[in-house]
Design a protein around this motif. Structure first.
Motif, mmCIF file in Angstrom:
data_model
loop_
_atom_site.group_PDB
_atom_site.id
_atom_site.type_symbol
_atom_site.label_atom_id
_atom_site.label_comp_id
_atom_site.label_asym_id
_atom_site.label_seq_id
_atom_site.Cartn_x
_atom_site.Cartn_y
_atom_site.Cartn_z
ATOM 1 N N LEU A 203 7.836 5.378 -0.197
ATOM 2 C CA LEU A 203 8.078 3.919 -0.337
ATOM 3 C C LEU A 203 9.456 3.585 0.258
ATOM 4 O O LEU A 203 9.130 2.559 0.906
ATOM 5 C CB LEU A 203 8.257 3.813 -2.078
ATOM 6 N N TYR A 204 10.435 4.452 0.198
ATOM 7 C CA TYR A 204 11.787 3.889 0.893
ATOM 8 C C TYR A 204 11.509 4.087 2.328
ATOM 9 O O TYR A 204 12.264 3.314 3.042
ATOM 10 C CB TYR A 204 12.863 4.683 0.041
ATOM 11 N N PHE A 205 10.811 4.831 2.863
ATOM 12 C CA PHE A 205 10.447 5.275 4.217
ATOM 13 C C PHE A 205 9.922 3.724 4.891
ATOM 14 O O PHE A 205 10.451 3.052 5.714
ATOM 15 C CB PHE A 205 9.574 6.208 4.611
ATOM 16 N N SER A 206 8.756 3.183 3.963
ATOM 17 C CA SER A 206 8.258 1.787 4.471
ATOM 18 C C SER A 206 9.270 0.761 3.917
ATOM 19 O O SER A 206 9.493 -0.135 5.036
ATOM 20 C CB SER A 206 6.992 1.730 3.460
ATOM 21 N N LEU A 207 9.910 0.523 3.083
ATOM 22 C CA LEU A 207 11.042 -0.447 2.843
ATOM 23 C C LEU A 207 11.918 -0.347 4.076
ATOM 24 O O LEU A 207 12.509 -1.410 4.467
ATOM 25 C CB LEU A 207 11.769 -0.244 1.539
ATOM 26 N N ASP B 147 0.858 -1.374 0.106
ATOM 27 C CA ASP B 147 0.029 0.008 -0.097
ATOM 28 C C ASP B 147 0.929 1.221 0.107
ATOM 29 O O ASP B 147 2.147 1.374 0.555
ATOM 30 C CB ASP B 147 -0.928 -0.023 1.235
ATOM 31 N N ALA B 148 0.590 2.218 -0.506
ATOM 32 C CA ALA B 148 1.045 3.696 -0.645
ATOM 33 C C ALA B 148 0.268 4.277 0.510
ATOM 34 O O ALA B 148 -1.016 4.143 0.699
ATOM 35 C CB ALA B 148 0.947 4.155 -1.961
ATOM 36 N N ASP B 149 1.073 5.130 1.171
ATOM 37 C CA ASP B 149 0.373 6.041 2.344
ATOM 38 C C ASP B 149 -0.434 7.098 1.865
ATOM 39 O O ASP B 149 0.402 8.141 1.230
ATOM 40 C CB ASP B 149 1.524 6.341 3.252
ATOM 41 N N GLN B 150 -1.585 7.081 1.772
ATOM 42 C CA GLN B 150 -2.351 8.305 1.198
ATOM 43 C C GLN B 150 -2.101 8.943 0.029
ATOM 44 O O GLN B 150 -2.165 10.043 -0.549
ATOM 45 C CB GLN B 150 -2.251 9.413 2.281
ATOM 46 N N VAL B 151 -1.522 8.060 -1.080
ATOM 47 C CA VAL B 151 -1.243 8.219 -2.394
ATOM 48 C C VAL B 151 -2.260 7.275 -3.166
ATOM 49 O O VAL B 151 -2.220 6.103 -3.097
ATOM 50 C CB VAL B 151 0.079 8.234 -2.786
ATOM 51 N N THR B 152 -2.947 7.906 -4.322
ATOM 52 C CA THR B 152 -3.521 7.265 -5.324
ATOM 53 C C THR B 152 -3.361 7.448 -6.562
ATOM 54 O O THR B 152 -3.296 8.926 -6.903
ATOM 55 C CB THR B 152 -5.157 6.827 -4.843
ATOM 56 N N ASN B 153 -3.662 6.820 -7.814
ATOM 57 C CA ASN B 153 -3.732 7.393 -8.992
ATOM 58 C C ASN B 153 -2.629 8.385 -9.334
ATOM 59 O O ASN B 153 -2.578 9.641 -9.685
ATOM 60 C CB ASN B 153 -5.016 8.201 -9.172
ATOM 61 N N LEU B 154 -1.444 7.960 -9.342
ATOM 62 C CA LEU B 154 -0.181 8.535 -9.570
ATOM 63 C C LEU B 154 0.774 7.983 -10.374
ATOM 64 O O LEU B 154 1.244 6.712 -10.038
ATOM 65 C CB LEU B 154 0.566 8.971 -8.304
ATOM 66 N N ILE B 155 1.147 8.655 -11.586
ATOM 67 C CA ILE B 155 2.683 7.708 -12.238
ATOM 68 C C ILE B 155 3.450 8.987 -11.852
ATOM 69 O O ILE B 155 3.399 10.014 -11.956
ATOM 70 C CB ILE B 155 2.159 7.927 -13.679
ATOM 71 N N GLU B 156 4.333 8.280 -11.310
ATOM 72 C CA GLU B 156 5.676 9.409 -10.853
ATOM 73 C C GLU B 156 6.474 10.040 -11.928
ATOM 74 O O GLU B 156 6.560 9.539 -12.892
ATOM 75 C CB GLU B 156 6.905 8.464 -10.187
ATOM 76 N N SER B 157 6.505 11.462 -11.565
ATOM 77 C CA SER B 157 7.098 12.218 -12.518
ATOM 78 C C SER B 157 8.650 11.791 -12.956
ATOM 79 O O SER B 157 9.294 11.639 -12.198
ATOM 80 C CB SER B 157 7.130 13.486 -12.053
#
Length: 188
Positions: free
Chosen positions: A126-130, A71-81
């Motif tokens: 992402l890297y915080f969670s990892l 899961d992403a924390d409070q992020v949806t519908n995103l293609i990273e820039s």
């Protein structure tokens, strides 16, 4: 009475229309993304997208974007820039999701840079969670300097299970085959 009924029907139609527009135009399904937009994307249901490679019988490599269980924390519908990919020192063609990048001091330096850390919350999350999964707190890792940063990264290296070595010393014979020393408890 008739106007109230009409208002309810009209409101219901507007809500249904709004959700159908979002479902067709604004939602991201990882399986619909191509190789160049998959990694570091987040689907409409908040799951991270992951790029995977398979090899067909013909030997052709095929890249597929799949939905991970992360899961992403409070992020949806995103293609990273592309700006964030560059600022954080990432590669759009990375396969899978792994904390291994946290072992690379150059990557950690870019991840902890002001441009990435303050401007790319999806990647930092992402890297915080990892890192948490490996027992490393990313904000602390980013605050440390030089040798202490390497020590923080070595915590990641040492968090895994290390298999024990051979119970008896091994020497190679002249022909390269192993020559086992006698067991300390005697023959078989």
């Amino acid at each position: 009475m008739g106007s109230l009924y009409f208002l309810k029907i009209f409101t219901l139609c507007v809500v249904i229309f709004a959700f159908s527009i979002e479902a067709t135009l604004g939602s991201i399904a990882c399986e619909n993304l191509n190789k160049d937009s998959c990694s570091f994307a987040v689907s409409s249901n908040g799951k991270r997208c992951v790029l995977e490679k398979s090899v067909r019988r013909s030997g052709e490599e095929v890249f597929v974007c799949s939905t991970s269980q992360i899961d992403a924390d409070q992020v949806t519908n995103l293609i990273e820039s592309d700006k964030c990919i560059e600022a954080c020192g990432l590669d759009r063609n990375v396969l899978g999701i792994s904390s291994d990048a946290l072992l690379d001091s150059r990557f950690v330096q870019k991840l902890c840079s002001t441009r990435c850390y303050n401007g790319c919350p999806n990647i930092v999350d992402l890297y915080f969670s990892l890192g948490v999964g490996e027992g490393v707190y990313l904000p602390s890792l980013c605050r440390t300097e030089g040798d202490n940063k390497r020590r923080g990264m070595s915590e990641i290296r040492s968090s895994g299970y290390v298999a024990p070595g051979p119970m008896v010393p091994t020497k190679l014979m002249a022909n390269g085959s192993p020559n086992m020393a006698p067991s300390p408890t005697g023959p078989y």
